[in-house]
Design an enzyme around this catalytic site. Sequence first.
Site, PDB file in Angstrom:
ATOM      1  N   GLY A   1      20.872   2.436   3.957  1.00 29.44           N
ATOM      2  CA  GLY A   1      21.779   2.346   2.826  1.00 29.44           C
ATOM      3  C   GLY A   1      22.164   3.687   2.235  1.00 29.44           C
TER       4      GLY A   1
ATOM      5  N   HIS B   1      26.564   0.951  -0.109  1.00 29.62           N
ATOM      6  CA  HIS B   1      26.450   0.424   1.255  1.00 29.62           C
ATOM      7  C   HIS B   1      25.007   0.008   1.491  1.00 29.62           C
ATOM      8  CE1 HIS B   1      26.601  -0.163   5.522  1.00 29.62           C
ATOM      9  NE2 HIS B   1      25.727   0.805   5.728  1.00 29.62           N
TER      10      HIS B   1
ATOM     11  N   GLU C   1      26.679   8.833   6.203  1.00 26.04           N
ATOM     12  CA  GLU C   1      27.873   7.995   6.110  1.00 26.04           C
ATOM     13  C   GLU C   1      28.754   8.381   4.924  1.00 26.04           C
ATOM     14  OE1 GLU C   1      26.245   4.036   6.264  1.00 26.04           O
ATOM     15  OE2 GLU C   1      26.372   4.018   8.450  1.00 26.04           O
TER      16      GLU C   1
END
Length: 269
Positions: A28, A94, A75
């Site tokens: 995450g 996320h 990310e």
Amino acid sequence: MNLHQAKLDIVEAGRRVYERGFVASNDGNISCRIEEDRILTTPTGMSKGFLKVEDLCITDMDGTLVSGQKRPSSEIGMHIFLYRERPDVRAVVHAHPPTATGFAVAGVPLTMCVLPEVIITLGAIPIVEYGTPGGPEISEPIRQYVKDYDAYLLENHGATTIGADVMNAYYKMETLEHFAKILFVAQQLGGYNELNAEQVEKLVAIRNRMGLRGPDPACDIPDAPTTQPTTNGGIPTIRTLSAGEQAGAETSQDDLIAEITRRVMEELK
């Protein structure tokens, strides 16, 4: 946006996604757009459940580290893409919530007209085509959905939500997973009742009065009342039977009852 508060919110959201099982290990990432050209983000390789404010880092809109002792999330590119495409968005979460991610792996979008709260506050949740995590491939498939949706299932990966601030984006992740859990339970019980077009229209009117944005249509409105569970790739769903199918089902049921009755009577002779 107040930098100190943004840091506290990211740490708190990280703790919540970890404690609620939305992520495992170091999975995450969470970010907040603190200035037009500055992103506050979680670092790579750290559990989101045990973050401290000093662990967070700041990048520019190219993903280059400008402040902090740790490297930004791998990310960060997806986050920056979302900020560029949606100037109104100030935070991205996320995660890999298990039930919602199960739907993403099964290829089942969360677009059903089932829960009023979801229709009002979030709307439909589409599945975004798979892209390799950590690179530009993960961002491009989101492009077709980013203008209209605030939550996305990432095929074979997880989920991403966006919002006006960190906690707003986090709460959307909670709603997404809660919806997935309820839908999954309903499917195990044989199917789910869908709201009709008139009912959905009233909910959209409420959403508009509250000043909330959302996709149009808010969900996949069924053509007619649903009557019989069926299966789709092993996942029970509900669909409408045509007149011919209904007649055939009734005839088949009558024939079965007649045959059972005949055999019972023969045994009693």
